[in-house]
Design a protein around this motif. Structure first.
Motif, short mmCIF file in Angstrom:
data_model
loop_
_atom_site.label_atom_id
_atom_site.label_comp_id
_atom_site.label_asym_id
_atom_site.label_seq_id
_atom_site.Cartn_x
_atom_site.Cartn_y
_atom_site.Cartn_z
N MET A 174 0.83 -1.37 -0.07
CA MET A 174 -0.07 0.14 -0.10
C MET A 174 0.92 1.07 -0.10
O MET A 174 1.92 1.21 0.68
CB MET A 174 -0.81 0.11 1.18
N MET A 175 0.56 2.25 -0.76
CA MET A 175 1.21 3.55 -0.95
C MET A 175 0.65 4.57 -0.19
O MET A 175 -0.66 4.60 0.15
CB MET A 175 1.42 3.74 -2.18
N LEU A 176 1.37 5.23 0.60
CA LEU A 176 0.85 6.42 1.69
C LEU A 176 1.34 7.64 0.82
O LEU A 176 2.40 7.84 0.51
CB LEU A 176 1.45 6.34 3.14
N ILE A 177 0.07 8.55 0.53
CA ILE A 177 0.35 9.52 -0.27
C ILE A 177 0.18 10.72 0.77
O ILE A 177 -0.55 10.95 1.55
CB ILE A 177 -0.92 9.87 -1.35
N ARG A 223 -1.86 9.64 3.86
CA ARG A 223 -3.25 8.72 3.81
C ARG A 223 -3.29 7.76 2.73
O ARG A 223 -2.30 7.63 1.90
CB ARG A 223 -4.37 9.69 3.30
N SER A 224 -4.00 6.87 2.77
CA SER A 224 -4.02 5.36 1.97
C SER A 224 -4.25 5.94 0.61
O SER A 224 -4.95 6.50 0.27
CB SER A 224 -4.99 4.44 2.54
N GLU A 225 -3.48 5.07 -0.46
CA GLU A 225 -3.61 5.49 -1.72
C GLU A 225 -5.09 5.07 -2.34
O GLU A 225 -5.81 5.50 -3.16
CB GLU A 225 -2.82 4.43 -2.63
N ILE A 227 7.03 8.23 -2.45
CA ILE A 227 6.73 9.46 -2.83
C ILE A 227 8.23 9.96 -2.51
O ILE A 227 8.75 9.88 -1.58
CB ILE A 227 5.65 10.10 -1.77
N VAL A 228 8.78 10.79 -3.49
CA VAL A 228 10.16 11.43 -3.66
C VAL A 228 10.09 12.70 -3.62
O VAL A 228 9.02 13.53 -4.20
CB VAL A 228 11.00 10.72 -4.57
#
Length: 85
Positions: free
Chosen positions: A1-4, A12-14, A77-78
């Motif tokens: 899961m990606m966190l944005i 928050r969760s993708e 996220i970079v």
């Protein structure tokens, strides 16, 4: 899961977001491009390797649009790449 990271709601969760496409991708005018170019625009998605600048809509949150840099190799996220080198 990606966190944005939402600037208003925090990380928050993708699953709360909807992908809005790459930043700066202009839609061509279908009346001025060939049929082949139009079909390519509609069907061929760019798939770069490394950092990409993307738009995301926080649809299940504050409703804001945000732009992030995401590394397609890791989905991390970079920071924006330094183009001055």
């Amino acid at each position: 899961m990606m966190l944005i990271p939402c600037p208003f709601c925090g990380e928050r969760s993708e699953s709360e977001f909807i992908y809005g496409g790459p930043v700066g991708a202009d839609r061509p005018d279908p009346n001025t491009v060939s049929d082949a170019e139009w079909v390519e625009y509609l069907t061929v998605a760019p798939n770069p390797l490394g950092p990409v600048h993307e738009r995301w809509w926080h649809a299940r949150g504050c409703g804001e649009w945000l732009a992030i840099w995401r590394d397609t190799r890791t989905h991390d996220i970079v920071e924006a790449p330094d183009d001055s080198k």
